[in-house]
Design a protein around this motif. Structure first.
Motif, PDB file in Angstrom:
ATOM      1  N   VAL A  50       0.842  -1.205   0.000  1.00 29.88           N
ATOM      2  CA  VAL A  50       0.000   0.000   0.000  1.00 29.88           C
ATOM      3  C   VAL A  50       0.873   1.249   0.000  1.00 29.88           C
ATOM      4  CG1 VAL A  50      -1.597   1.348   1.416  1.00 29.88           C
ATOM      5  CG2 VAL A  50      -2.035  -1.074   1.005  1.00 29.88           C
ATOM      6  N   CYS A  51       1.844   1.305   0.888  1.00 31.61           N
ATOM      7  CA  CYS A  51       2.702   2.493   0.981  1.00 31.61           C
ATOM      8  C   CYS A  51       3.515   2.707  -0.293  1.00 31.61           C
ATOM      9  CB  CYS A  51       3.629   2.387   2.180  1.00 31.61           C
ATOM     10  SG  CYS A  51       2.786   2.647   3.741  1.00 31.61           S
ATOM     11  N   CYS A  52       4.103   1.649  -0.803  1.00 32.40           N
ATOM     12  CA  CYS A  52       4.888   1.792  -2.034  1.00 32.40           C
ATOM     13  C   CYS A  52       3.999   2.233  -3.199  1.00 32.40           C
ATOM     14  CB  CYS A  52       5.604   0.489  -2.365  1.00 32.40           C
ATOM     15  SG  CYS A  52       6.969   0.135  -1.237  1.00 32.40           S
ATOM     16  N   SER A  53       2.778   1.779  -3.239  1.00 28.31           N
ATOM     17  CA  SER A  53       1.859   2.157  -4.317  1.00 28.31           C
ATOM     18  C   SER A  53       1.358   3.588  -4.149  1.00 28.31           C
ATOM     19  CB  SER A  53       0.662   1.215  -4.354  1.00 28.31           C
ATOM     20  OG  SER A  53       1.080  -0.098  -4.619  1.00 28.31           O
ATOM     21  N   LEU A  54       0.989   3.968  -2.934  1.00 27.01           N
ATOM     22  CA  LEU A  54       0.452   5.305  -2.695  1.00 27.01           C
ATOM     23  C   LEU A  54       1.457   6.407  -3.021  1.00 27.01           C
ATOM     24  CD1 LEU A  54      -1.530   5.044   0.663  1.00 27.01           C
ATOM     25  CD2 LEU A  54      -2.455   5.516  -1.595  1.00 27.01           C
ATOM     26  N   PHE A  55       2.725   6.160  -2.744  1.00 30.17           N
ATOM     27  CA  PHE A  55       3.733   7.203  -2.884  1.00 30.17           C
ATOM     28  C   PHE A  55       4.664   6.989  -4.072  1.00 30.17           C
ATOM     29  CE2 PHE A  55       2.517   6.931   1.577  1.00 30.17           C
ATOM     30  CZ  PHE A  55       2.066   8.221   1.774  1.00 30.17           C
ATOM     31  N   ALA A  56       4.338   6.066  -4.952  1.00 33.05           N
ATOM     32  CA  ALA A  56       5.221   5.728  -6.073  1.00 33.05           C
ATOM     33  C   ALA A  56       5.449   6.884  -7.034  1.00 33.05           C
ATOM     34  CB  ALA A  56       4.661   4.527  -6.832  1.00 33.05           C
ATOM     35  N   ALA A  57       4.489   7.759  -7.200  1.00 32.00           N
ATOM     36  CA  ALA A  57       4.616   8.843  -8.170  1.00 32.00           C
ATOM     37  C   ALA A  57       5.468  10.005  -7.666  1.00 32.00           C
ATOM     38  CB  ALA A  57       3.234   9.355  -8.551  1.00 32.00           C
TER      39      ALA A  57
END
Length: 167
Positions: free
Chosen positions: A28-35
């Motif tokens: 979740v964290c890696c996906s939420l802040f990937a951009a």
């Protein structure tokens, strides 16, 4: 992917009953802040918010909810926290903190039709949640060590190349 594999390896290797939250929160964290150019500070802030949310949820689960007998009392007891989270979300300076607190508190609270909180399970789940976020922050810091300047230079070079090709 590496953060998820590390968390899954630790979870499976230790036989941790509530360890499944770690790879889930790493994903979740890696996906939420990937951009973001540098996602690690956002993940770290999200993790600190989850620690605050854990304390709020512990107070609700083990001090407040056992005494609640109807929906009206539940609403009256949950309202102060969630109204505060809403106020934080409405201000741009505190929007991220309010959003993180609201999401994580609602998730950890996991309201059901009957009360069945278990302290050991709650602590295990909460620790697993924070470990997953910490692993995500560390792996992200190690794997994505570029800053905003590097990203800006890369975009400029790409734009120049596109212009040179006539398009």
């Amino acid at each position: 992917m590496i953060a998820i594999l590390i968390c899954c390896g630790f979870w499976i290797g230790t036989g941790w009953p509530d360890g499944a939250n770690a790879p889930m929160m790493a994903a979740v964290c890696c996906s939420l802040f990937a951009a973001q150019d540098d996602p690690a500070p956002g993940i770290r802030s999200f993790a600190w918010s989850s620690i605050v949310s854990t304390a709020v949820v512990a107070a609700y689960l083990f001090a407040v909810l056992p005494r609640i007998s109807n929906i009206e009392m539940l609403i009256a007891m949950l309202a102060p926290s969630f109204v505060l989270f809403g106020i934080l979300m409405a201000r741009p300076a505190t929007a991220f903190i309010g959003l993180a607190l609201g999401i994580i508190t609602a998730t950890l609270l996991a309201l059901q039709s009957t009360y069945s909180a278990d302290f050991a399970t709650f602590i295990n789940s909460s620790v697993s949640l924070v470990i997953g976020m910490a692993v995500a922050a560390v792996v992200t810091r190690l794997m994505r060590s570029v800053g905003a300047e590097w990203s800006a230079r890369r975009l400029m070079r790409t734009n120049w190349a596109t212009l040179a090709l006539g398009g």
